[in-house]
Enzyme design. Structure first.
Site, PDB file in Angstrom:
ATOM      1  N   LYS A 111       0.820  -1.207   0.000  1.00 55.75           N
ATOM      2  CA  LYS A 111       0.000   0.000   0.000  1.00 55.75           C
ATOM      3  C   LYS A 111       0.857   1.261   0.000  1.00 55.75           C
ATOM      4  CE  LYS A 111      -3.149  -2.689   2.840  1.00 55.75           C
ATOM      5  NZ  LYS A 111      -3.626  -2.882   4.220  1.00 55.75           N
ATOM      6  N   ARG A 125     -11.677  -5.804  13.133  1.00 48.71           N
ATOM      7  CA  ARG A 125     -12.083  -5.386  11.794  1.00 48.71           C
ATOM      8  C   ARG A 125     -13.327  -6.151  11.375  1.00 48.71           C
ATOM      9  NH1 ARG A 125      -8.036  -2.837   9.126  1.00 48.71           N
ATOM     10  NH2 ARG A 125      -9.752  -1.993   7.947  1.00 48.71           N
TER      11      ARG A 125
END
Length: 262
Positions: A58, A249
């Site tokens: 990322k 999450r």
DNA sequence: ATTATTGTTGGTAG
DNA sequence: TCTACCAACAATAA
């Protein structure tokens, strides 16, 4: 909006918008984002030519003609877009490029992203595991890394950037559905066959997301098969998808066709 | 008003 | 050194 496919899409845009261009002017005032300081950031980039734009996981890395490196991470809500002369809403950094009509703006409402100048690769970049798109997925290595995790779920392990760089919440959810593995399964319980299925599934979801981004229909409805579809029927077996928290999450999966391995 | 959000980092403990 | 767990960061949209 960044996991590996979004960051790769961003990289391709930046190549078109900035590669080979000279940076005539930089605006940066947010000390949370422009590192080590907005002033140093502006000084280091003004007048430089962008020679290359790379990505690992990322992270983005811009190489400049004097050897300066700019490391970029989009956090949760960062992105780049082309802009006119007026600052955009939530614009944190702006680049005016010589001989280009449009500016390039870094926009980030939550300010979790950052842009950092350095003379060498930073730890955030070097510590990353292999990039599934650029490096491919070494199944033996992935199996070894998963086997080390005695307690954590396979989904949390896949999201560890040292295991594979760039896999985030959505890509992990989509891949595990494709591989028919319950995300709560222990990472250490994966067989060689499971690892192979996961590798194929990751390739599938990354390519698919990238193709969606290339179509450029932003603002279209949820393009994912599983993510954000709790309560709707599984595309494969029609069982209703469920959602739960895993390591903090949100995780969605199909209890009908994703096998739980303990 | 409440809830949820595509990510990392730094601390602690083992 | 490595794994595991947790709080913190911040601001929006539904």
């Amino acid at each position: 909006m960044p996991e590996l496919p979004e960051v790769e899409h961003t990289r391709r845009n930046l190549v078109r918008w900035m590669k080979g261009a000279r940076i005539a002017e930089v605006t940066a005032t947010d000390a949370r984002i422009a590192k080590p300081s907005p002033r140093a950031f502006v000084k280091a980039l003004t007048g430089r030519v962008v020679t290359a734009i790379d990505r690992k996981g990322k992270w983005l890395r811009l190489l400049l003609d004097d050897g300066t490196r700019v490391f970029g991470h989009l956090g949760m809500t960062g992105w780049f877009e082309q802009a006119g002369p007026e600052p955009l809403r939530f614009e944190r950094v702006g680049f005016v490029l010589a001989k280009k009509k449009k500016r390039v703006a870094y926009v980030d409402s939550r300010r979790w992203g950052r842009l950092e100048i350095a003379r060498a690769d930073v730890a955030g970049w070097t510590a990353l595991g292999p990039d599934p798109l650029a490096d491919g997925i070494d199944r033996a290595l992935l199996a070894t890394k998963l086997a080390r995790r005695k307690k954590t779920s396979v989904k949390e392990a896949l999201m560890d950037q040292k295991v594979l760089a760039g896999v985030g919440n959505i890509q992990a959810i989509e891949a595990l559905w494709k591989a028919k593995i319950d995300p709560r399964s222990r990472a250490g319980a994966m067989t060689a066959k499971d690892v192979a299925a996961i590798a194929e599934a990751l390739k599938w979801t990354i390519a698919r997301t990238l193709a969606d981004l290339a179509k450029g229909d932003a603002g279209a409805e949820n393009p994912f098969v599983i993510y954000g579809r709790k309560g709707t029927p599984c595309r494969r077996c029609k069982t209703l998808l469920v959602r739960a928290d895993l390591g903090g999450r949100t995780t969605t999966w199909c209890p009908g066709c994703q096998a739980l391995k303990r």
